[in-house]
Design a protein around this motif. Structure first.
Motif, mmCIF file in Angstrom:
data_model
loop_
_atom_site.group_PDB
_atom_site.id
_atom_site.type_symbol
_atom_site.label_atom_id
_atom_site.label_comp_id
_atom_site.label_asym_id
_atom_site.label_seq_id
_atom_site.Cartn_x
_atom_site.Cartn_y
_atom_site.Cartn_z
ATOM 1 N N GLU A 145 8.394 4.860 -15.014
ATOM 2 C CA GLU A 145 8.454 4.844 -13.553
ATOM 3 C C GLU A 145 7.225 5.525 -12.963
ATOM 4 O O GLU A 145 6.639 5.072 -11.996
ATOM 5 N N ASN A 146 6.863 6.633 -13.622
ATOM 6 C CA ASN A 146 5.664 7.319 -13.127
ATOM 7 C C ASN A 146 4.427 6.442 -13.264
ATOM 8 O O ASN A 146 3.553 6.446 -12.423
ATOM 9 N N ILE A 147 4.366 5.714 -14.377
ATOM 10 C CA ILE A 147 3.170 4.878 -14.575
ATOM 11 C C ILE A 147 3.098 3.811 -13.498
ATOM 12 O O ILE A 147 2.046 3.475 -12.997
ATOM 13 N N THR A 148 4.262 3.249 -13.130
ATOM 14 C CA THR A 148 4.202 2.199 -12.114
ATOM 15 C C THR A 148 3.787 2.762 -10.767
ATOM 16 O O THR A 148 3.170 2.082 -9.968
ATOM 17 N N THR A 149 4.118 4.001 -10.510
ATOM 18 C CA THR A 149 3.779 4.543 -9.203
ATOM 19 C C THR A 149 2.382 5.147 -9.163
ATOM 20 O O THR A 149 1.747 5.159 -8.131
ATOM 21 N N ILE A 150 1.913 5.637 -10.285
ATOM 22 C CA ILE A 150 0.595 6.279 -10.313
ATOM 23 C C ILE A 150 -0.370 5.343 -11.029
ATOM 24 O O ILE A 150 -0.108 4.874 -12.121
ATOM 25 N N SER A 151 -1.483 5.117 -10.391
ATOM 26 C CA SER A 151 -2.489 4.230 -10.989
ATOM 27 C C SER A 151 -3.550 5.072 -11.676
ATOM 28 O O SER A 151 -3.954 6.113 -11.179
ATOM 29 N N ALA A 152 -3.979 4.612 -12.843
ATOM 30 C CA ALA A 152 -5.008 5.363 -13.569
ATOM 31 C C ALA A 152 -6.353 5.276 -12.880
ATOM 32 O O ALA A 152 -7.149 6.201 -12.952
ATOM 33 N N PHE A 153 -6.588 4.176 -12.206
ATOM 34 C CA PHE A 153 -7.890 3.983 -11.573
ATOM 35 C C PHE A 153 -7.689 3.792 -10.073
ATOM 36 O O PHE A 153 -6.663 3.299 -9.642
ATOM 37 N N PRO A 154 -8.676 4.132 -9.277
ATOM 38 C CA PRO A 154 -8.527 3.924 -7.834
ATOM 39 C C PRO A 154 -8.526 2.439 -7.524
ATOM 40 O O PRO A 154 -9.070 1.640 -8.292
ATOM 41 N N PRO A 155 -7.926 2.054 -6.410
ATOM 42 C CA PRO A 155 -7.903 0.621 -6.064
ATOM 43 C C PRO A 155 -9.297 0.148 -5.721
ATOM 44 O O PRO A 155 -10.160 0.937 -5.334
ATOM 45 N N PRO A 156 -9.546 -1.153 -5.861
ATOM 46 C CA PRO A 156 -10.885 -1.662 -5.534
ATOM 47 C C PRO A 156 -11.113 -1.577 -4.031
ATOM 48 O O PRO A 156 -10.170 -1.511 -3.251
ATOM 49 N N PRO A 157 -12.380 -1.583 -3.603
ATOM 50 C CA PRO A 157 -12.637 -1.565 -2.158
ATOM 51 C C PRO A 157 -12.098 -2.842 -1.528
ATOM 52 O O PRO A 157 -12.074 -3.886 -2.163
ATOM 53 N N PRO A 158 -11.686 -2.781 -0.287
ATOM 54 C CA PRO A 158 -10.959 -3.931 0.283
ATOM 55 C C PRO A 158 -11.805 -5.172 0.483
ATOM 56 O O PRO A 158 -11.276 -6.261 0.631
ATOM 57 N N PHE A 159 -13.154 -5.055 0.474
ATOM 58 C CA PHE A 159 -13.942 -6.254 0.787
ATOM 59 C C PHE A 159 -13.951 -7.272 -0.344
ATOM 60 O O PHE A 159 -14.503 -8.341 -0.211
ATOM 61 N N TYR A 160 -13.290 -6.939 -1.494
ATOM 62 C CA TYR A 160 -13.234 -7.943 -2.549
ATOM 63 C C TYR A 160 -12.419 -9.148 -2.088
ATOM 64 O O TYR A 160 -12.579 -10.256 -2.575
ATOM 65 N N LYS A 161 -11.527 -8.899 -1.092
ATOM 66 C CA LYS A 161 -10.704 -10.009 -0.608
ATOM 67 C C LYS A 161 -11.533 -11.060 0.106
ATOM 68 O O LYS A 161 -11.092 -12.179 0.304
ATOM 69 N N LEU A 162 -12.736 -10.709 0.495
ATOM 70 C CA LEU A 162 -13.593 -11.678 1.164
ATOM 71 C C LEU A 162 -14.038 -12.772 0.219
ATOM 72 O O LEU A 162 -14.426 -13.847 0.655
ATOM 73 N N TYR A 163 -13.999 -12.504 -1.063
ATOM 74 C CA TYR A 163 -14.605 -13.434 -2.030
ATOM 75 C C TYR A 163 -13.574 -14.148 -2.878
ATOM 76 O O TYR A 163 -13.926 -14.944 -3.727
ATOM 77 N N VAL A 164 -12.305 -13.862 -2.687
ATOM 78 C CA VAL A 164 -11.283 -14.428 -3.569
ATOM 79 C C VAL A 164 -10.155 -14.940 -2.726
ATOM 80 O O VAL A 164 -9.791 -14.352 -1.717
ATOM 81 N N HIS A 165 -9.579 -16.120 -3.145
ATOM 82 C CA HIS A 165 -8.342 -16.589 -2.504
ATOM 83 C C HIS A 165 -7.204 -15.749 -3.030
ATOM 84 O O HIS A 165 -6.445 -16.183 -3.880
#
Lengths: 136, 329
Positions: free
Chosen positions: B24-44
């Motif tokens: 449960e802890n693993i699902t809530t805590i991410s080992a790496f930070p999330p990617p910057p939001p502008f990646y959504k500009l390049y992917v459907h």
């Protein structure tokens, strides 16, 4: 640095000199004596006061000199500005002509380089028979 | 020490509980930070998540998985191959499903605005006018800029002197004079700023003129170098053709001269092997008689290091023809 930027910098410096001079005058000017103002008599000053007055006079002269020098420098930079002979349309036409000429020259340069490369490639092939034993 | 059965069960329950907590802890805590939001500009992004989660299956699902339009054809073919029932080669692993990036947006049109770092910018750079509160002291339209700038400069100095007089005589009315001086400075700066585009165009003209001159110089240099090289080769080959056969170097002559050369210069190249017999070409080499003995000796010295065995003069004339045929621009 280009002349316009120099002119802008000197103008800002002149404004700073104006403010500095007025501030120094307001802060450091010695008070006038009553005898001088009321009776038009020269003030009777001690030696120290005379020295301070001399220093003050030289300081005011120096500030005035700064103002004058900066103004003259601005005027000399204005005079040295390049001529504004061309209008905007003339400039654009000149740019178009230069662009066309540049493209032609680039093509000529490329052709000349190709000619040189051809010469460099073919020369050894033709000169090599001299250097090898051939029986005809 | 042997554990009792109840102790074993307790231990197992504790272990399971701890493992659940960890997951449960693993699902809530991410080992790496999330990617910057502008990646959504390049992917459907939404289409991919719908393809992978909405159908309830992974990419290996057979018929229900719909490939996203952004996916590369290789990935689509692998998916369709999987869907058709076992046509994918079992030896090769399926390629990773990397969605193709979106094409970048078109640049903003001329005259429109664009957003950069949260601020709106215009595509056309126009100097804004002074405004209603700041009157323009110099005339509008075509003016002599140098004259107007000098006028403003002198006005500034004059107004400064007036300010000093005002401070002496009537200090309470200093503000109007200070406003006048500010107005003069603002007009001065505005006039200078209005000549920045002119300066930019003049700078561009001077740069392009310099580039054209440089290109002309380079063409001239290349031309001269090529002509010099052709001239040298032409002279050398003419010297080879013009030399009569009896004056051409033989083995004895060449070896003797090579020994002389070697004795004098320890760094000279090794002697060349030249055969004295020039089959079938003796008559062809007597093309022209030499002009003088001195010239012949000079030519002989130049050609001592050339190999002339089996010299076919036909290639010489071919080469000379080639030199003349190279197109000149």
């Amino acid at each position: 640095m280009d002349l316009l930027t120099q002119l802008q910098d000197k103008l800002d410096h002149l404004f700073l000199v104006f403010g500095t001079c007025i501030g120094v005058l307001q802060r450091d000017a010695p008070p006038s004596s009553f005898s001088e103002v009321m009776n038009n008599q020269p003030p009777q000053l001690t030696q120290e006061q005379l020295t301070n007055a001399d220093n003050w006079n030289s300081q005011t002269k120096h500030m005035a000199l700064q103002v004058i020098e900066t103004t003259k420098l601005i005027e000399s930079i204005i005079e040295s500005l390049p001529g504004f002979q061309r209008t905007e349309n003339e400039q654009y036409q000149r740019l178009k002509a230069l662009n066309h000429e540049s493209k032609l020259l680039q093509q000529q340069l490329q052709d000349k380089e190709n000619e040189n490369d051809l010469f460099v490639d073919q020369s050894p092939k033709q000169v090599n028979p001299l250097t090898t034993n051939q029986s005809t | 020490m042997k554990l009792h059965l109840s102790q074993k069960n307790d231990f197992r329950e504790n272990f399971d509980q701890k493992r659940r907590e960890m997951t449960e802890n693993i699902t809530t805590i991410s080992a790496f930070p999330p990617p910057p939001p502008f990646y959504k500009l390049y992917v459907h992004y939404n289409a991919n998540t719908a393809a992978t989660t909405g159908t309830g299956g992974s990419s290996s699902s057979n018929n229900s998985a719909v490939p996203s339009p952004a996916m590369p054809p290789v990935a689509q073919s692998s998916m369709s191959g999987g869907g058709s029932g076992g046509t994918v080669s079992p030896m090769l692993p399926p390629p990773p499903l990397l969605p193709a990036p979106l094409p970048p947006p078109l640049p903003p049109q001329q005259g429109s605005t664009y957003v950069q770092f949260g601020q709106n910018y215009a595509t056309t750079d126009v100097l804004p006018p002074l405004g209603e509160e700041t009157p323009q002291l110099y005339p509008a339209g075509d003016i002599e800029p140098i004259k107007e700038l000098k006028k403003l400069n002198r006005s500034i100095l004059f107004n400064y002197l007036q300010l000093l007089e005002t401070l002496i005589e009537n200090p309470s009315t200093y503000k109007t004079k200070v406003d006048d001086i500010s107005l003069l400075f603002i007009n001065f700066h505005h006039l200078l700023n209005s000549y920045r585009p002119h300066q930019a165009r003049e700078t561009l003209i001077s740069i392009m003129t310099e580039q054209c001159n440089q290109k002309k110089l380079n063409i001239e240099k290349l031309n001269n170098s090529l002509e010099q090289a052709k001239q040298i080769l032409r002279e050398t080959l003419n010297a080879i053709i013009q030399k009569p056969i009896d004056q051409q170097p033989t083995i004895n002559n060449v070896n003797q001269t090579n020994n002389n050369i070697n004795n004098n210069n320890p760094f000279s190249p090794p002697p060349l092997s030249i055969s004295s017999h020039l089959p079938g070409s003796t008559t062809n080499l007597h093309l022209q008689s030499s002009s003088s003995t001195n010239q012949q000796q000079q030519q002989q010295q130049q050609q001592q290091q050339q190999q002339q065995d089996g010299c076919n003069p036909n290639w010489v004339s071919n080469y000379l023809n080639l030199l003349s045929e190279i197109p000149r621009v």
